[in-house]
Design a protein around this motif. Structure first.
Motif, PDB file in Angstrom:
ATOM      1  N   GLU A 136     -37.296 126.228  35.547  1.00 32.41           N
ATOM      2  CA  GLU A 136     -38.305 125.232  35.358  1.00 32.41           C
ATOM      3  C   GLU A 136     -37.736 123.970  35.764  1.00 32.41           C
ATOM      4  OE1 GLU A 136     -39.555 125.163  31.154  1.00 32.41           O
ATOM      5  OE2 GLU A 136     -39.830 127.442  31.311  1.00 32.41           O
ATOM      6  N   LEU A 137     -37.171 123.975  37.138  1.00 32.11           N
ATOM      7  CA  LEU A 137     -36.696 122.900  37.654  1.00 32.11           C
ATOM      8  C   LEU A 137     -37.478 122.562  38.878  1.00 32.11           C
ATOM      9  CD1 LEU A 137     -34.450 120.877  37.424  1.00 32.11           C
ATOM     10  CD2 LEU A 137     -33.073 122.056  39.129  1.00 32.11           C
ATOM     11  N   SER A 138     -38.568 121.817  38.769  1.00 36.25           N
ATOM     12  CA  SER A 138     -39.554 121.782  39.749  1.00 36.25           C
ATOM     13  C   SER A 138     -39.071 121.257  41.197  1.00 36.25           C
ATOM     14  CB  SER A 138     -40.804 121.047  39.273  1.00 36.25           C
ATOM     15  OG  SER A 138     -40.716 119.738  39.000  1.00 36.25           O
ATOM     16  N   LYS A 139     -39.848 121.170  42.119  1.00 39.63           N
ATOM     17  CA  LYS A 139     -39.499 120.626  43.517  1.00 39.63           C
ATOM     18  C   LYS A 139     -38.711 119.457  43.708  1.00 39.63           C
ATOM     19  CE  LYS A 139     -41.644 120.048  47.919  1.00 39.63           C
ATOM     20  NZ  LYS A 139     -41.966 120.788  49.038  1.00 39.63           N
ATOM     21  N   GLY A 140     -37.688 119.679  44.232  1.00 41.94           N
ATOM     22  CA  GLY A 140     -36.798 118.523  44.520  1.00 41.94           C
ATOM     23  C   GLY A 140     -36.131 117.790  43.285  1.00 41.94           C
ATOM     24  N   GLN A 141     -36.410 118.164  42.461  1.00 39.41           N
ATOM     25  CA  GLN A 141     -35.521 117.506  40.966  1.00 39.41           C
ATOM     26  C   GLN A 141     -34.198 117.940  41.169  1.00 39.41           C
ATOM     27  OE1 GLN A 141     -38.029 119.049  37.598  1.00 39.41           O
ATOM     28  NE2 GLN A 141     -39.081 117.350  37.544  1.00 39.41           N
ATOM     29  N   TYR A 142     -33.673 118.963  41.770  1.00 37.64           N
ATOM     30  CA  TYR A 142     -32.352 119.262  41.476  1.00 37.64           C
ATOM     31  C   TYR A 142     -31.676 118.307  42.474  1.00 37.64           C
ATOM     32  CZ  TYR A 142     -33.433 121.010  46.358  1.00 37.64           C
ATOM     33  OH  TYR A 142     -34.216 121.037  47.622  1.00 37.64           O
ATOM     34  N   LEU A 143     -32.281 117.395  43.239  1.00 39.20           N
ATOM     35  CA  LEU A 143     -31.503 116.489  43.813  1.00 39.20           C
ATOM     36  C   LEU A 143     -31.170 115.394  43.271  1.00 39.20           C
ATOM     37  CD1 LEU A 143     -33.469 115.641  47.211  1.00 39.20           C
ATOM     38  CD2 LEU A 143     -31.175 116.310  47.163  1.00 39.20           C
ATOM     39  N   TYR A 144     -32.018 114.945  42.196  1.00 37.61           N
ATOM     40  CA  TYR A 144     -31.873 113.878  41.062  1.00 37.61           C
ATOM     41  C   TYR A 144     -30.847 114.202  40.268  1.00 37.61           C
ATOM     42  CZ  TYR A 144     -36.207 111.993  42.945  1.00 37.61           C
ATOM     43  OH  TYR A 144     -37.086 111.396  43.829  1.00 37.61           O
ATOM     44  N   LEU A 145     -30.816 115.667  39.821  1.00 35.64           N
ATOM     45  CA  LEU A 145     -29.960 116.030  38.590  1.00 35.64           C
ATOM     46  C   LEU A 145     -28.541 115.844  39.271  1.00 35.64           C
ATOM     47  CD1 LEU A 145     -30.132 117.607  36.139  1.00 35.64           C
ATOM     48  CD2 LEU A 145     -29.568 119.609  37.350  1.00 35.64           C
ATOM     49  N   VAL A 146     -28.305 116.316  40.726  1.00 33.53           N
ATOM     50  CA  VAL A 146     -27.175 116.296  41.073  1.00 33.53           C
ATOM     51  C   VAL A 146     -26.498 114.784  41.369  1.00 33.53           C
ATOM     52  CG1 VAL A 146     -25.840 116.798  43.376  1.00 33.53           C
ATOM     53  CG2 VAL A 146     -27.242 118.406  42.176  1.00 33.53           C
ATOM     54  N   ARG A 147     -27.359 114.056  41.732  1.00 33.98           N
ATOM     55  CA  ARG A 147     -26.917 112.758  42.052  1.00 33.98           C
ATOM     56  C   ARG A 147     -26.679 112.049  40.855  1.00 33.98           C
ATOM     57  NH1 ARG A 147     -26.237 114.786  46.046  1.00 33.98           N
ATOM     58  NH2 ARG A 147     -27.281 114.503  47.975  1.00 33.98           N
ATOM     59  N   ILE A 148     -27.406 112.238  39.526  1.00 31.13           N
ATOM     60  CA  ILE A 148     -26.982 111.565  38.607  1.00 31.13           C
ATOM     61  C   ILE A 148     -25.836 112.165  37.715  1.00 31.13           C
ATOM     62  CG2 ILE A 148     -27.823 111.616  35.913  1.00 31.13           C
ATOM     63  CD1 ILE A 148     -30.762 111.470  37.040  1.00 31.13           C
TER      64      ILE A 148
END
Length: 149
Positions: A26-38
Motif C-alpha cells: 500500500e505504498l502508492s506511486k512515488g512514495q517510496y522516494l520520500y520514504l528512502v530520502r527520509i
C-alpha cells in the motif's frame, strides 16, 4: 535516441516496476522516494526533502501527509525553529525502508549488469554531472526564471 530519452526510459521503467511491486505494501506511486530520502536523512525538513527530490512543496507535502496517515513516517516540531517539522521513519517505516532499499540495490545491479568496476565509477560520475546541471536548471525555473534555448 538521445541520452535524456534513454535516461527517461530507464527512470520510467524502474518507477513502474517499483509502483507494481510496492502496491502490495500500500505504498502508492512515488512514495517510496520520500520514504528512502527520509530514512537516509532522519530529521530532514519538508523544504529540504522537496529540493532533494526536485518536487514542489505542495506535491511533497501531500506525499508526506499520506505517509504519516499510513504510519510510515512521523513529524516532530523542531526545538530550534517551531515552524519546521522534522521527518522521521516510524518502526513500520523502517521495515518498509529495508524492503525498498533491497529493491533499489537489486535494480542497480540489474541496470549495471556487465559493467566493470571502472565503468560503474565513470557512469556514476557522469550521471552526477548531468544531475547537477539539470538541478541547477530546475532551481532556476522554480524561481520563475526563463531558460534560453
Amino acid at each position: 535516441m538521445d541520452s535524456l530519452r534513454k535516461i527517461g526510459v530507464i527512470a520510467r521503467s524502474l518507477d513502474s516496476i517499483s509502483n507494481i511491486e510496492f502496491k502490495e505494501y500500500e505504498l502508492s506511486k512515488g512514495q517510496y522516494l520520500y520514504l528512502v530520502r527520509i530514512g537516509e536523512n532522519p530529521g530532514i525538513i519538508l523544504q529540504q526533502l522537496c529540493e532533494m527530490i526536485c518536487v514542489d512543496k505542495t506535491t511533497g507535502s501531500r506525499s508526506v501527509n499520506n505517509l504519516v496517515k499510513a504510519q510510515l513516517i512521523r513529524k516532530e516540531i523542531s526545538v530550534n525553529n517551531r515552524k519546521n517539522q522534522l521527518l522521521y521513519l516510524t518502526e513500520k517505516g523502517k521495515e518498509m525502508y529495508d524492503i525498498v532499499d533491497r529493491e533499489n540495490k537489486y535494480s542497480n545491479e540489474v541496470a549495471l549488469n556487465g559493467f566493470s568496476a571502472s565503468e560503474r565509477k565513470l557512469f556514476n560520475q557522469l550521471l552526477d554531472k548531468a544531475k547537477d546541471n539539470v538541478v541547477k536548471d530546475w532551481q532556476k525555473v522554480k524561481r520563475g526564471e526563463k531558460r534560453d534555448y
